[in-house]
Enzyme design. Structure first.
Site, PDB file in Angstrom:
ATOM      1  CG  HIS A 227       3.923  -0.384   5.986  1.00 39.65           C
ATOM      2  ND1 HIS A 227       3.374   0.587   5.200  1.00 39.65           N
ATOM      3  CD2 HIS A 227       4.392  -1.336   5.140  1.00 39.65           C
ATOM      4  CE1 HIS A 227       3.496   0.243   3.926  1.00 39.65           C
ATOM      5  NE2 HIS A 227       4.117  -0.916   3.863  1.00 39.65           N
ATOM      6  NE  ARG A 228       7.514  -3.644  13.236  1.00 43.25           N
ATOM      7  CZ  ARG A 228       8.485  -4.274  12.596  1.00 43.25           C
ATOM      8  NH1 ARG A 228       9.488  -3.608  12.056  1.00 43.25           N
ATOM      9  NH2 ARG A 228       8.471  -5.586  12.496  1.00 43.25           N
ATOM     10  CB  ALA A 229       7.682   4.856  10.627  1.00 38.31           C
TER      11      ALA A 229
ATOM     12  CB  ALA B 274       4.483   4.167  15.802  1.00 40.80           C
TER      13      ALA B 274
END
Ligand SMILES: [Zn+2]
Length: 387
Positions: free
Chosen positions: A313-315, A318
């Site tokens: 989910h960070r991808a 970001a």
């Protein structure tokens, strides 16, 4: 300036590509260490410059990892950001009380003095320039997170002193050669970066520190690997390739030479545009809350990530935050598909551990896959307006 500036990204392009050397005479030597090389004097490396710019505009991008061989100017580029850094609110109080503490935790969340000031409508903060904090290569864990104050201990008092991470609050934290740091230091930095705060305990003593910094790490992939999970903890990964063409290399060499012989002259040459850029960055930070990402545009980005098999989910977070920052940088109120196309490689590459074991061999393969998927998923770019 000969040309009207349309946006920050346009300004970077115009200022950096202009040939200027006739304007700078050789002059006072020996001051180069204290005067940073102008950001706008960098030749090429658009990806590194864009990633650094967006991380200043929107700290929610979640940090930048610069990947590239030695001698490609990573550290110089980070230091050159200093004159562009915006102002941030800092606490006036020795306990670090902030108005947001009252907003989240009620009036008891600040010290009695600040509670009184807050009640009377007085300010708890002052405006201060964001600073660059560099993590020394030989830093030990107590330097990084803080520890017992040894001077206080001499007087039989036990007290904790803040470390580099606490000093980096609301600043830019640069960790050069992050792949050479010990695991415990890397973890402390990344945990603090993710949470914006950390706690230190030494025996009966405990202290809580804010650490809301923009993290920039750099590494040379030829000199030691980084644990795969660490790649995923940087919002953007910019590949610093070195200047591409012979003409640009010659230009870059001449600019560095001019700066070494007359740093003030080179800085003066870029002074006006640097000031404009700083003002635009500040304005973009203020505009950011109004920038919207529509559900259909987000869905396209999510589709690219899904087809790449990226589960982080960070991808996508970001990618969305970087796209909002880019829209703000261009003074727009909505994220476009073009923003997604520009930033997807920075946000999505090197998220899958299978690609990290053999970084150089497989990098091209992953970039091709990304380009192919973007062509399939994202609608074609509208024709450029003629300028
Ligand atoms: Zn206070």
């Amino acid at each position: 300036m000969a040309e009207a500036i349309r946006s920050i990204t346009h300004l970077m392009e115009v200022a950096s590509s202009r040939r200027f050397l006739a304007a700078v005479e050789p002059g006072d030597r020996g001051l180069a260490e204290s005067l940073p090389f102008p950001f706008l004097a960098f030749v090429g490396e658009g990806e590194m410059k864009l990633a650094l710019l967006l991380s200043i505009i929107n700290p929610a991008v979640g940090g930048v990892l610069l990947l590239g061989p030695r001698g490609t100017g990573k550290t110089t580029a980070v230091r050159s950001l200093v004159p562009l850094l915006p102002t941030v609110p800092r606490s006036l109080c020795p306990y670090g009380c902030l108005p947001e503490d009252v907003e989240t935790g009620g009036i008891d969340a600040v010290c009695p003095d600040c509670a009184r000031k807050y009640g009377q409508g007085e300010t708890l903060t002052f405006s201060d320039r964001m600073r660059l904090t560099e993590l020394p290569l030989n830093a030990q864990l107590p330097d990084v997170i803080g520890g017992l104050d040894e001077r206080a201990a001499l007087h039989q008092r036990h007290r904790l002193r803040p470390g580099i991470l606490a000093q980096a609050d609301r600043n830019f934290l640069y960790a050069d050669e992050i792949n050479l740091l010990s695991d415990e230091i890397t973890d402390a930095i990344l945990d603090a970066a993710a949470q914006g705060m950390y706690t230190v305990r030494r025996g009966a003593l405990a202290a809580f520190y804010r650490a809301r910094f923009v993290l920039v790490g750099s590494m040379n992939p030829e000199e030691g690997a980084l644990r795969p999970q660490i790649f995923d903890r940087f919002g953007l990964r910019a590949v610093v390739r070195g200047v591409a063409t012979i003409a640009d290399r010659w230009e870059a060499y001449q600019r560095v030479r001019a700066y070494q012989t007359n740093p003030r002259g080179v800085i003066e040459h870029y002074r006006e545009e640097t000031e404009i850029m700083r003002g635009e960055i500040q304005a973009a930070r203020e505009k950011l809350p109004q920038v919207l990402l529509s559900a259909p545009t987000a869905a396209l980005a999510l589709q690219v990530a899904e087809r790449l098999g990226i589960v982080s989910h960070r991808a996508t977070a970001a990618l969305f935050e970087a796209a909002r920052a880019l829209a703000a940088a261009d003074n727009r109120e909505a994220v476009t598909v073009e923003d997604i196309r520009t930033l997807a490689p920075l946000a999505l590459r090197m998220r899958r551990s299978a690609f990290l074991t053999d970084y150089f061999a497989r990098q091209g393969e992953e970039e091709q896959e990304l380009t192919r998927l973007m062509d399939e998923v994202l609608p074609p770019a509208p024709p450029h307006p003629s300028t």
